[in-house]
Design a protein around this motif. Structure first.
Motif, PDB file in Angstrom:
ATOM      1  N   MET A 144      29.537  -2.994 -10.301  1.00 23.57           N
ATOM      2  CA  MET A 144      28.419  -3.458 -11.110  1.00 23.57           C
ATOM      3  C   MET A 144      28.968  -3.749 -12.498  1.00 23.57           C
ATOM      4  N   GLN A 164      25.305  -7.539 -13.114  1.00 28.12           N
ATOM      5  CA  GLN A 164      25.488  -8.272 -11.871  1.00 28.12           C
ATOM      6  C   GLN A 164      26.331  -7.423 -10.921  1.00 28.12           C
ATOM      7  N   THR A 165      26.012  -7.507  -9.635  1.00 20.49           N
ATOM      8  CA  THR A 165      26.829  -6.821  -8.642  1.00 20.49           C
ATOM      9  C   THR A 165      27.844  -7.832  -8.113  1.00 20.49           C
ATOM     10  N   GLN A 189      30.640   1.005  -7.497  1.00 20.45           N
ATOM     11  CA  GLN A 189      29.492   1.451  -6.703  1.00 20.45           C
ATOM     12  C   GLN A 189      29.932   2.092  -5.394  1.00 20.45           C
ATOM     13  N   ASP A 225      32.696  -2.534  -4.144  1.00 17.41           N
ATOM     14  CA  ASP A 225      31.439  -3.023  -4.732  1.00 17.41           C
ATOM     15  C   ASP A 225      31.373  -2.536  -6.165  1.00 17.41           C
TER      16      ASP A 225
END
Lengths: 88, 88, 88, 88, 88, 88, 88
Positions: free
Chosen positions: B12, B47-48, B75, B10
């Motif tokens: 960012m 934006q993720t 993340q 994940d």
């Protein structure tokens, strides 16, 4: 440098643009082997669509130029794949 | 030592970072054969996204360095596959 | 004696353990051909994950030892496959 | 110029039109290799259907002409694929 | 006589039974080529599981004997396949 | 002329009609290579079913005649495929 | 005459009938290549099950006879496939 293999883009297209013409023109951009436009929602003057392009070393600037020439706009980039093979 | 074959992360990413440039750069990291960035949610400034990397003996430090160079942040690690073949 | 071909285990891993190191180490256990760690939930100090190991004649004791060495714990055994081929 | 490989269209067909005749006629249009009509909803006088055409260099004008000749109408274009191979 | 090719059974296993030992032992029963135990629910003293066995001419009595030897019990037979090839 | 490759039809069949006899008879119609009758709902005197026929150049009139001979009725045409290959 | 290739039947089986014996016996009927019994619901004295038989030129009367010999009953015919190949 690694090459772009797939782009998935959210686009907005005026309703008077023939989607077949737009798709065929996008498929003639450098590096594009296959192009798919899938309409998502039709509004009064424009429709939103998901544009998928697969190929090898896709010319993203060329894609943007064709969209601009047809009066379509790139809303956002959903997905990008690069390297020697498509994953994910 | 067994090799990393797949990473799902994940991340960012600032909205002004071109995702195609980031993806292509990640695909040039040692061991990476294919890289995919799939945007999850677009917020005001960032934006993720879910980042998937497949290859053989992927250089995780090199991946982290590219992310850092682009102002993106890791993340969390969602999934790691290692060995002679991908399972699960 | 028939051989273990696949193990699916629920594990708990301290957040400071690098998952890539743990996965690579598990993949070096006797009989393991592929190892996948999929994070399920991240809590304050630990994360729960699903650990899948495929191979031939997997050394379950060796797997448990690596988990213990990394401070991770085996919560429960979800699935075990054995024999000449994986079924189910 | 790149070629149209697939069209997915929403059409409206009068209930007295034999769907087998319409489908067979559409399949004889230039470039069409396979045609499928899937009925969506049957109303009092007309039925809506999804029309899928695959082939190479499909003659969209020819498709529209056959629809018109049968008293059917093209409601909207759902999807267009072009290039050397179908993607998306 | 046609042969049993697959059995799917609901079983109940005491929590102190090592599932890997039970699975390996079941896989050594006559006719069994692959055995899978998938835990369904863990209760205070026992766990319920779905046991799948594939092979040719599986010795159902032998399977029942192994379950009994481990203190496990057959709750119900979910599925049986027989003949020259698995169908359904 | 392009050929019909697949028909999907909604039919209604009296409950005293043996479905195996009806299916076998339909499969002997010109052009039919495979026929499948899937019962949808059983009512007091009749049952509704989905009839799928695949082949090359299927004789739709012959299909209708067999249905009529068995006292079954064609409720509606769900899907028609024609051309050189099945799409959609 | 075209041949029956697949039957899917709803059956009711007394709980004291060993399902493995019933399945093996059904698989020895003429034309049957594979038989699968999938239990649906277990009631006090009987269980309902879905019986699938695949083969070439399946002897439906023979299937019914075996069911009768075991005290099982045919509730309804769900699906019948016939011809040269299974479709649907």
């Amino acid at each position: 440098m690694a090459a772009i293999l797939r782009l998935v883009l959210d686009i907005m297209v005026p309703n008077n643009v023939p989607l077949d013409d737009l798709t065929v023109k996008l498929a003639s951009v450098g590096g594009a082997e296959g192009v798919d436009i899938l309409v998502q929602e039709v509004e009064q003057k424009v429709q939103t669509a998901k544009l998928t392009i697969e190929g090898v070393n896709i010319d993203f600037q060329g894609i943007k130029k064709v969209l601009h020439d047809f009066g379509a706009s790139l809303q956002s980039t959903d997905r990008v794949s690069a390297g020697k093979r498509i994953v994910g």
